[in-house]
Motif scaffolding. Structure first.
Motif, PDB file in Angstrom:
ATOM      1  N   ASP A  37       0.868  -1.245  -0.007  1.00 49.63           N
ATOM      2  CA  ASP A  37      -0.049   0.095  -0.055  1.00 49.63           C
ATOM      3  C   ASP A  37       0.846   1.231  -0.021  1.00 49.63           C
ATOM      4  N   LEU A  38       0.859   1.863  -1.337  1.00 44.29           N
ATOM      5  CA  LEU A  38       1.685   2.999  -1.204  1.00 44.29           C
ATOM      6  C   LEU A  38       1.325   4.465  -0.929  1.00 44.29           C
ATOM      7  N   GLY A  39      -0.237   4.347  -0.640  1.00 44.73           N
ATOM      8  CA  GLY A  39      -0.738   5.509  -0.445  1.00 44.73           C
ATOM      9  C   GLY A  39      -0.845   6.431  -1.673  1.00 44.73           C
ATOM     10  N   ARG A  40      -0.227   7.704  -1.598  1.00 46.37           N
ATOM     11  CA  ARG A  40       0.125   8.554  -2.825  1.00 46.37           C
ATOM     12  C   ARG A  40       1.245   8.024  -3.231  1.00 46.37           C
ATOM     13  N   LEU A  41       1.184   8.066  -4.698  1.00 47.25           N
ATOM     14  CA  LEU A  41       2.384   8.138  -5.282  1.00 47.25           C
ATOM     15  C   LEU A  41       3.577   8.987  -5.098  1.00 47.25           C
ATOM     16  N   VAL A  57      -5.225   1.391  -8.520  1.00 46.85           N
ATOM     17  CA  VAL A  57      -5.229   2.771  -7.945  1.00 46.85           C
ATOM     18  C   VAL A  57      -7.089   2.749  -7.590  1.00 46.85           C
ATOM     19  N   VAL A  58      -6.812   3.222  -6.224  1.00 51.57           N
ATOM     20  CA  VAL A  58      -8.456   3.325  -5.536  1.00 51.57           C
ATOM     21  C   VAL A  58      -8.709   4.778  -5.401  1.00 51.57           C
ATOM     22  N   THR A  59      -9.874   5.128  -5.836  1.00 51.10           N
ATOM     23  CA  THR A  59     -10.426   6.431  -5.740  1.00 51.10           C
ATOM     24  C   THR A  59     -11.883   6.720  -5.099  1.00 51.10           C
ATOM     25  N   THR A  60     -12.172   7.599  -4.867  1.00 50.72           N
ATOM     26  CA  THR A  60     -13.749   7.879  -4.353  1.00 50.72           C
ATOM     27  C   THR A  60     -14.173   8.769  -5.608  1.00 50.72           C
ATOM     28  N   THR A  61     -15.421   9.036  -5.593  1.00 55.52           N
ATOM     29  CA  THR A  61     -16.190   9.801  -6.500  1.00 55.52           C
ATOM     30  C   THR A  61     -16.192  11.346  -6.235  1.00 55.52           C
ATOM     31  N   SER A  62     -15.469  11.783  -5.427  1.00 53.03           N
ATOM     32  CA  SER A  62     -15.477  13.114  -5.123  1.00 53.03           C
ATOM     33  C   SER A  62     -14.513  13.856  -6.085  1.00 53.03           C
ATOM     34  N   VAL A  63     -14.905  15.009  -6.430  1.00 57.40           N
ATOM     35  CA  VAL A  63     -14.115  15.914  -7.477  1.00 57.40           C
ATOM     36  C   VAL A  63     -12.634  15.712  -7.480  1.00 57.40           C
ATOM     37  N   GLN A  64     -12.188  16.176  -6.146  1.00 56.04           N
ATOM     38  CA  GLN A  64     -10.776  16.212  -5.944  1.00 56.04           C
ATOM     39  C   GLN A  64     -10.147  14.688  -6.053  1.00 56.04           C
ATOM     40  N   ALA A  65     -10.639  13.749  -5.378  1.00 61.00           N
ATOM     41  CA  ALA A  65     -10.160  12.402  -5.605  1.00 61.00           C
ATOM     42  C   ALA A  65     -10.280  11.965  -7.098  1.00 61.00           C
ATOM     43  N   LEU A  66     -11.228  12.124  -7.809  1.00 63.92           N
ATOM     44  CA  LEU A  66     -11.169  11.870  -9.311  1.00 63.92           C
ATOM     45  C   LEU A  66     -10.067  12.591 -10.104  1.00 63.92           C
ATOM     46  N   GLU A  68      -7.212  13.681  -8.636  1.00 64.85           N
ATOM     47  CA  GLU A  68      -6.024  13.220  -8.473  1.00 64.85           C
ATOM     48  C   GLU A  68      -5.740  11.771  -9.210  1.00 64.85           C
ATOM     49  N   ALA A  69      -6.807  10.932  -9.108  1.00 64.27           N
ATOM     50  CA  ALA A  69      -6.680   9.375  -9.693  1.00 64.27           C
ATOM     51  C   ALA A  69      -6.449   9.629 -11.146  1.00 64.27           C
ATOM     52  N   LYS A  70      -6.833  10.671 -12.029  1.00 67.30           N
ATOM     53  CA  LYS A  70      -6.601  11.061 -13.335  1.00 67.30           C
ATOM     54  C   LYS A  70      -5.228  11.325 -13.405  1.00 67.30           C
ATOM     55  N   ARG A  71      -4.635  12.077 -12.777  1.00 64.17           N
ATOM     56  CA  ARG A  71      -3.471  12.466 -12.623  1.00 64.17           C
ATOM     57  C   ARG A  71      -2.382  11.273 -12.428  1.00 64.17           C
ATOM     58  N   LEU A  72      -2.616  10.553 -11.484  1.00 63.51           N
ATOM     59  CA  LEU A  72      -1.932   9.382 -11.272  1.00 63.51           C
ATOM     60  C   LEU A  72      -1.961   8.391 -12.217  1.00 63.51           C
ATOM     61  N   ILE A  73      -3.141   8.133 -12.733  1.00 61.69           N
ATOM     62  CA  ILE A  73      -2.997   7.297 -14.051  1.00 61.69           C
ATOM     63  C   ILE A  73      -2.114   7.667 -15.063  1.00 61.69           C
ATOM     64  N   GLY A  74      -2.307   9.003 -15.308  1.00 66.47           N
ATOM     65  CA  GLY A  74      -1.584   9.569 -16.467  1.00 66.47           C
ATOM     66  C   GLY A  74      -0.168   9.256 -16.215  1.00 66.47           C
ATOM     67  N   ALA A  75       0.423   9.393 -14.978  1.00 70.17           N
ATOM     68  CA  ALA A  75       1.771   9.114 -14.666  1.00 70.17           C
ATOM     69  C   ALA A  75       2.206   7.851 -14.772  1.00 70.17           C
ATOM     70  N   LEU A  86      -2.737  -2.195 -14.961  1.00 71.27           N
ATOM     71  CA  LEU A  86      -3.295  -0.881 -14.193  1.00 71.27           C
ATOM     72  C   LEU A  86      -4.727  -1.055 -14.151  1.00 71.27           C
ATOM     73  N   ARG A  87      -5.237  -1.071 -12.755  1.00 76.15           N
ATOM     74  CA  ARG A  87      -6.668  -1.207 -12.625  1.00 76.15           C
ATOM     75  C   ARG A  87      -7.168  -0.058 -11.551  1.00 76.15           C
ATOM     76  N   LEU A  88      -8.295   0.201 -11.964  1.00 74.21           N
ATOM     77  CA  LEU A  88      -9.098   1.183 -11.191  1.00 74.21           C
ATOM     78  C   LEU A  88     -10.141   0.693 -10.349  1.00 74.21           C
ATOM     79  N   ILE A  89     -10.220   1.096  -9.115  1.00 67.85           N
ATOM     80  CA  ILE A  89     -11.240   0.652  -7.889  1.00 67.85           C
ATOM     81  C   ILE A  89     -11.801   1.850  -7.603  1.00 67.85           C
ATOM     82  N   VAL A  90     -13.227   2.234  -7.513  1.00 65.32           N
ATOM     83  CA  VAL A  90     -14.003   2.982  -7.286  1.00 65.32           C
ATOM     84  C   VAL A  90     -14.682   2.659  -5.983  1.00 65.32           C
ATOM     85  N   ASN A  91     -14.075   3.459  -4.650  1.00 65.35           N
ATOM     86  CA  ASN A  91     -14.484   3.129  -3.589  1.00 65.35           C
ATOM     87  C   ASN A  91     -15.819   4.226  -3.124  1.00 65.35           C
TER      88      ASN A  91
END
Length: 173
Positions: A37-41, A57-66, A68-75, A86-91
């Motif tokens: 579990d790396l937390g944030r990259l 990559v685990v995210t919630t559906t808050s605007v900020q979380a989405l 950050e998740a999009k930025r992380l997936i891009g990186a 690379l797998r996305l999980i929505v919590n």
């Protein structure tokens, strides 16, 4: 299941990335799955990327979380993590939030691997009790199903009440 706590929880100030890479290399032959579990990259996580087979990559559906998740997936894509690695999980996903599966797939450019229902009350109750969520709870069942799927194990078939009774009778014999 073996769990190693983060040294920062034990008072160390920073994890030595080279030593952690070495440890991961040493223990790999002994485990079929290793979850980190790396937390944030951050710098440490980016140094360990070459040791990772899959990234969830685990995210919630808050605007900020989405965002950050999009930025992380891009990186991660720029670091050559693509496809099934690379797998996305929505919590805490609620059907009332208005995000259809295809909407999130399109936003992130990868399909959503899993969606966890909102289990805030169940997790809060467990935290107040100082215990794990109930074994028969929805959250724990969903987590077990995800773990089996990630590990490539067949889905556990739940027994109906009659099969459970017969199984208990067999155990008593």
């Amino acid at each position: 299941l073996d769990v190693a706590l983060s040294p920062t929880l034990l008072g160390a100030t920073e994890i030595n990335a080279d030593k952690l890479r070495h440890v991961l290399t040493l223990i790999r032959p002994f485990y079929s799955q290793i979850v980190v579990d790396l937390g944030r990259l951050d710098r440490l996580g980016s140094i360990l990327l070459d040791r990772m087979n899959d990234i969830l990559v685990v995210t919630t559906t808050s605007v900020q979380a989405l965002f950050e998740a999009k930025r992380l997936i891009g990186a991660l894509r720029r670091a050559d993590f693509e496809g099934d690695r690379l797998r996305l999980i929505v919590n805490q996903h609620e059907k009332t939030q208005g995000y259809a599966g295809t909407d999130l797939d399109r936003v992130f450019g990868i399909p959503v691997f899993d969606r966890f229902p909102d289990a805030g009350r169940e997790l809060n109750d467990a935290g107040v009790r100082g215990k794990m969520p109930a074994e028969n709870g929805e959250y724990r069942a969903h987590m077990a199903k995800l773990a089996r799927r990630v590990a490539g194990l067949p889905e556990k078939i739940s027994k109906g009440p009659v099969k459970q009774l017969l199984s208990l009778v067999d155990k008593l014999r």
